[in-house]
Design an enzyme around this catalytic site. Structure first.
Site, PDB file in Angstrom:
ATOM      1  N   SER A 270       0.817  -1.215   0.000  1.00 49.09           N
ATOM      2  CA  SER A 270       0.000   0.000   0.000  1.00 49.09           C
ATOM      3  C   SER A 270       0.847   1.259   0.000  1.00 49.09           C
ATOM      4  O   SER A 270       0.490   2.254  -0.644  1.00 49.09           O
ATOM      5  CB  SER A 270      -0.931  -0.005   1.217  1.00 49.09           C
ATOM      6  OG  SER A 270      -1.760  -1.138   1.211  1.00 49.09           O
ATOM      7  N   HIS A 328       0.807   4.594   4.547  1.00 48.44           N
ATOM      8  CA  HIS A 328       0.081   5.260   3.458  1.00 48.44           C
ATOM      9  C   HIS A 328       0.513   6.717   3.326  1.00 48.44           C
ATOM     10  O   HIS A 328       0.780   7.212   2.217  1.00 48.44           O
ATOM     11  CB  HIS A 328      -1.424   5.192   3.720  1.00 48.44           C
ATOM     12  CG  HIS A 328      -1.987   3.821   3.566  1.00 48.44           C
ATOM     13  ND1 HIS A 328      -3.336   3.564   3.585  1.00 48.44           N
ATOM     14  CD2 HIS A 328      -1.393   2.612   3.380  1.00 48.44           C
ATOM     15  CE1 HIS A 328      -3.547   2.275   3.426  1.00 48.44           C
ATOM     16  NE2 HIS A 328      -2.385   1.675   3.298  1.00 48.44           N
TER      17      HIS A 328
END
Length: 380
Positions: A270, A328
């Protein structure tokens, strides 16, 4: 007298017998023993219980101190590894671009010479005879290879590049399903600042997914933005950014976990995917995006990036543990920074490394250098 003596002897015998029977019955009566013994034991237990209760009550001054907290893991070595790995990634990308351009020039010359030779021989009878000599299986195999080649040629350069990344992620996902490899996967494919193995998982965890849904979601986003990012940066520079973003996002996750004391492991691509998404959205903020199953809903790339950053920031502040929000944010910030400043600071200043590699590959040779002078693919 004899009669009297017999009577007295009989009476004495009966008395002794009755006495022995009474004592034996008293001695062998379990009911009386259990009752008396139970009463004495109950009193004895109550007394002991009360004594123990009084003795085990700690006073406030004698309360045991709380266990000391363990030392927080040091992040100096992971930080040095992040810097070194990022530099090596861009250095390797520079050399890869040099070799790729050199190979393209060589192939172009060979194709030009082949076309000259084919122009002189217009006889197609030879090729028809060659095709007729093949068996049916060989002909079908050649047609299948031709179809696969046409299908592969229909991909963009970015889609071809991320196909290898998707394949590696799929292999790692299958390895998670092998029981004998669980210990190895946990040690090297999950990042945790409290683990003894902290450096190699910073790279390998970016290719590791335990959930099929997690992997499909990340790879779909990567596939969607692959054409834009590769056309923007070039294949070699994209690979360097992707690998560096994976390590940098893991380093940001290490820092946040160490600061908050939540030393739980994490894995997934991610962080690297967020860097790709953020780079494209920051470079083309007015591009229109949509949702896979809701095509009627559209929004700009800039608004999508702002929404994702806001959600991850809220998750980091509120302590949500559904995703690694720190990773993230680290990947997104690196992607935005690179297209704004990093490209000028890193990629445009690769000329000395290209010159050094060219001199090592062809000592004493002069002239132009493939990939040098800012003539490589991607924005300059």
């Amino acid at each position: 007298m004899a009669w009297r003596g017999c009577v007295m002897k009989w009476a004495k015998t009966e008395f002794l017998r009755s006495t022995n029977t009474t004592s034996r019955s008293t001695r062998l009566n379990p009911q009386n023993q259990q009752r008396c013994g139970f009463r004495r034991e109950a009193k004895r237990l109550e007394t002991k219980k009360g004594n123990v209760t009084q003795e085990t009550k700690p006073t406030p001054s004698e309360a045991p101190p709380p266990p000391p907290k363990g030392p927080r893991p040091s992040l100096f070595k992971p930080l040095m590894f992040t810097v070194g790995f990022t530099g090596c990634s861009f250095g390797a990308a520079t050399i890869l671009q040099y070799e790729t351009l050199k190979l393209r020039v060589r192939n172009a010359k060979e194709e030009a010479e082949s076309e000259k030779l084919l122009q002189g021989s217009q006889d197609m009878t030879y090729w028809h005879d060659w095709w007729d000599q093949l068996s049916g299986f060989q002909q079908q195999l050649i047609l299948l290879v031709s179809m696969v080649d046409d299908f592969w040629s229909s991909f963009t350069e970015g889609q071809k590049t991320v196909t290898g990344i998707i394949a590696v992620n799929a292999v790692v996902l299958c390895c998670w399903r092998i029981p004998s490899m669980q210990r190895t996967m946990i040690k090297y494919f999950m990042s945790n600042p409290a683990s003894k193995t902290r450096y190699l998982p910073m790279v390998l965890s970016s290719f590791s997914h335990y959930s099929i849904v997690h992997m499909v979601a990340n790879m779909y986003v990567l596939w969607t933005f692959s054409s834009g990012i590769v056309s923007l940066l070039g294949k070699e520079q994209f690979l360097a950014v992707y690998l560096s973003a994976g390590v940098i996002s893991t380093m940001v996750s290490y820092m946040c976990k160490t600061a908050t004391g939540r030393l739980h492991p994490s894995l997934g691509a991610s962080g690297a995917v967020m860097a790709v998404l953020a780079a494209v959205c920051a470079k083309m903020p007015e591009a229109k995006l949509g949702i896979l199953f809701l095509p009627m809903i559209t929004f700009t790339a800039g608004n999508a990036l702002k929404a994702l950053v806001a959600i991850d920031t809220a998750g980091l502040i509120l302590g949500w543990r559904l995703f690694d929000h720190a990773a993230h944010l680290g990947g997104a910030l690196f992607g935005v920074w690179y297209v704004a400043y990093g490209h000028k600071l890193i990629w445009r200043k690769r000329e000395p490394l290209v010159k050094l590699w060219h001199d090592m590959r062809s000592p004493g040779a002069g002239g132009s250098r493939p990939g040098g002078g800012g003539s490589g693919p991607g924005p300059q």
